[in-house]
Design a protein around this motif. Structure first.
Motif, PDB file in Angstrom:
ATOM      1  N   SER A   1       0.836  -1.209   0.000  1.00 59.38           N
ATOM      2  CA  SER A   1       0.000   0.000   0.000  1.00 59.38           C
ATOM      3  C   SER A   1       0.867   1.255   0.000  1.00 59.38           C
ATOM      4  O   SER A   1       2.040   1.229   0.368  1.00 59.38           O
TER       5      SER A   1
ATOM      6  N   PRO B   1      -3.664  -3.313  -1.055  1.00 58.40           N
ATOM      7  CA  PRO B   1      -3.981  -3.530  -2.468  1.00 58.40           C
ATOM      8  C   PRO B   1      -4.535  -4.921  -2.804  1.00 58.40           C
ATOM      9  O   PRO B   1      -5.526  -5.027  -3.516  1.00 58.40           O
TER      10      PRO B   1
ATOM     11  N   GLN C   1      -7.256  -1.379   4.020  1.00 57.08           N
ATOM     12  CA  GLN C   1      -6.838  -0.783   2.752  1.00 57.08           C
ATOM     13  C   GLN C   1      -5.469  -1.311   2.324  1.00 57.08           C
ATOM     14  O   GLN C   1      -4.454  -0.637   2.474  1.00 57.08           O
TER      15      GLN C   1
ATOM     16  N   GLN D   1      -8.156  -1.277  11.615  1.00 56.40           N
ATOM     17  CA  GLN D   1      -9.391  -1.588  10.908  1.00 56.40           C
ATOM     18  C   GLN D   1     -10.437  -2.204  11.815  1.00 56.40           C
ATOM     19  O   GLN D   1     -11.604  -2.234  11.486  1.00 56.40           O
TER      20      GLN D   1
ATOM     21  N   GLU E   1      -8.103  -5.127  -1.609  1.00 54.92           N
ATOM     22  CA  GLU E   1      -8.959  -4.183  -2.327  1.00 54.92           C
ATOM     23  C   GLU E   1      -9.237  -4.663  -3.748  1.00 54.92           C
ATOM     24  O   GLU E   1     -10.357  -4.583  -4.241  1.00 54.92           O
TER      25      GLU E   1
ATOM     26  N   SER F   1     -15.669  -3.918   6.744  1.00 53.40           N
ATOM     27  CA  SER F   1     -14.876  -3.482   5.593  1.00 53.40           C
ATOM     28  C   SER F   1     -13.477  -4.092   5.680  1.00 53.40           C
ATOM     29  O   SER F   1     -12.990  -4.433   6.756  1.00 53.40           O
TER      30      SER F   1
ATOM     31  N   MET G   1     -12.851  -5.732  -5.446  1.00 54.33           N
ATOM     32  CA  MET G   1     -13.345  -4.673  -6.331  1.00 54.33           C
ATOM     33  C   MET G   1     -14.553  -5.143  -7.144  1.00 54.33           C
ATOM     34  O   MET G   1     -14.511  -6.193  -7.786  1.00 54.33           O
TER      35      MET G   1
END
Ligand SMILES: *Cc1c(COP(=O)(O)O)cnc(C)c1O
Length: 464
Positions: free
Chosen positions: A93, A350, A348, A339, A353, A345, A357
């Motif tokens: 990230s 990569p 964050q 988090q 995510e 959720s 997506m």
């Protein structure tokens, strides 16, 4: 070739200096260029036929480009494989990269206790935060999961107790050159196979325990799955056997997701260190750069006394991570722990995510890309893809994905794929169903412009 002819052609071999001058500036350091020019010229000499000067230059330029391509450099991953071992596994990230930059460029408190001004423990904060993340009493870190496994095997076996019990169904190979039986052998441990490939019972383990047993090991079948007439004892039962026999019980988890991967559409459940330790395993090890989404590292978590004694092994020193890895992993773990207030959720990072997506976003990007290629001699369309996790993890998970499909009008698909691979930046896709495909799930949204540029570049290479 006659003697006279050969002398003639040898005389026509250009001088190294002359070639260097004609080649001019390259992106490679001069000694590398000089070395390559010498090598190519002497290869031509050995071949006995010297092409004209322009061809000599062309051949050397191609060789230089090839060398340049072997340097480690960023590439665009259009394979749809999220943890691609050949493409560097997990991207990190922006936050992790920021931390890496400052730790690399400046001095830091790697082994210095700022509060007391004395020498401090290396990775103390990281070890504690990892323990919390894994729901473990303690944790530590080495270079990779293979190193973690070697350390555990060496530590818990000795001349009197050389044997490691492991189910025949778990003697797996992970990626190139990593085979559990070989790792065992390299660690000086002796393999004691238990049960059969498809079925292993608690009784099998019980029968295999002897005064020579040093450790019970479970290995997660990360990269394949077995179906049908299969059975293995529950971890809890093995844990209580280990406890009764006073044996350490470790599990190699491989990927080590610490989040519930099954909440992502198309993705199956990956065993977590938290749940595995809760079932009674003493120690788990897993990779830092697979589903965790951090740097290459091997994380060991579990019983405090065991972690402590592993760290006292002289061999531990040879496996320890450097400051950059520790900094990257520390930031990754902090990202997870920050988090925990919003459990639904994903952190964050990569890899996670990209995995989560939504299709719709990928489709929009694909449509924009198609539109931006209208002036080129290529038929571009939006296609269907199957994103995979890769890196020897979650073999059954297939994430519906979206691809940019390309059929060049006057170029063979393999030639087109090669041009994209050697272009700048290199773009890696795949050929399927008579089209070249780029899976957008693994292409960062910020790379779309570079993708268009690279495709344009592939057609310009054509003109030369
Ligand atoms: C990937 C994997 C390893 C190796 O991990 P590295 O971090 O690459 O050394 C070991 N065991 C299992 C089960 C794996 O999936």
């Amino acid at each position: 070739m006659s003697k006279r002819n050969r002398t003639q052609s040898l005389r026509s071999i250009p001088a190294v200096e002359k070639v260097l001058q004609s080649i001019g500036v390259t992106d490679l350091p001069r000694p590398i260029v000089v070395n390559l020019v010498r090598r190519e010229l002497s290869a031509m000499r050995a071949e006995g036929s010297i092409p004209d000067f322009d061809s000599v230059l062309a051949r050397i330029r191609t060789a230089l480009r090839r060398v340049s391509l072997t340097r480690i450099q960023p590439v665009i991953n259009g394979t749809g494989i999220l943890v691609h071992t050949n493409l560097g596994r997990s991207p990190m990230s922006a936050e992790v990269v920021g931390k890496l930059t400052s730790i690399a460029a400046e001095y830091n408190n790697l082994e210095f206790d700022l509060a007391s001004g004395e020498r401090g423990g290396r990775a103390q904060y990281l070890e504690e935060s990892l323990a919390i993340l894994c729901g473990a009493e303690a944790a530590t870190v080495v270079n990779n999961c293979a190193a973690a496994l070697v350390l555990v095997l060496r530590h818990f076996t000795c001349a009197e107790r050389p044997e490691v019990l492991i189910s025949r169904g778990e003697l797996v190979q992970i990626g190139g050159g990593f085979r559990i039986p070989d790792i065992l052998e390299a660690s000086g441990a002796r393999l004691r196979e238990v049960g059969t490939t498809n079925k292993t019972s608690l009784k099998d383990y019980e029968k295999a325990v002897s005064p020579a047993t040093g450790l019970i090991l479970k290995v997660h079948r990360s990269n394949f799955f077995m179906e049908g007439f299969v059975d293995a004892p529950p971890t809890e039962a093995l844990a209580s056997l280990a406890q009764r026999k006073d044996l350490p019980f470790a599990e190699d988890l491989g990927s080590g997701a610490v989040v519930k991967t099954e909440t992502i559409p198309g993705v199956e459940h990956e065993p977590t260190p938290q749940e595995t330790l809760r079932r009674g395993v003493d120690l788990v090890c897993f990779s830092g750069d697979k589903l965790l989404g951090g740097p290459q590292a091997g994380i060991i978590a579990g019983k405090a006394a065991m972690v402590r004694s592993l760290k006292q092994e002289p061999f531990f020193r040879a496996l320890r991570c450097d400051k950059l890895i520790l900094a990257a992993l520390q930031t990754t773990v902090d990202t997870y722990l920050d988090q925990t207030h919003g459990k639904e959720s994903l952190p964050q990072l990569p890899v996670l995510e990209m995995m989560a997506m939504p299709d719709s976003q990928l489709r929009e990007r694909a449509e924009r890309l198609v539109a931006s290629l209208r002036d080129l001699p290529v038929r571009a369309s939006v296609g269907e893809g199957k994103g995979q996790i890769g890196g020897g993890t979650l073999p059954r998970s297939v994430i519906a994905s979206v691809t940019l499909d390309l059929i060049p009008e006057s170029l063979a698909l393999q030639e087109f794929a090669e041009r994209l691979r050697i272009g700048s930046p290199p773009v890696i896709g795949f050929v399927s169903g008579k089209r070249f495909k780029l899976d957008l799930r693994t292409v960062f949204p910020g790379q779309d412009r570079a993708v268009t540029g690279a495709i344009r570049g592939a057609f310009e290479q054509h003109k030369h």
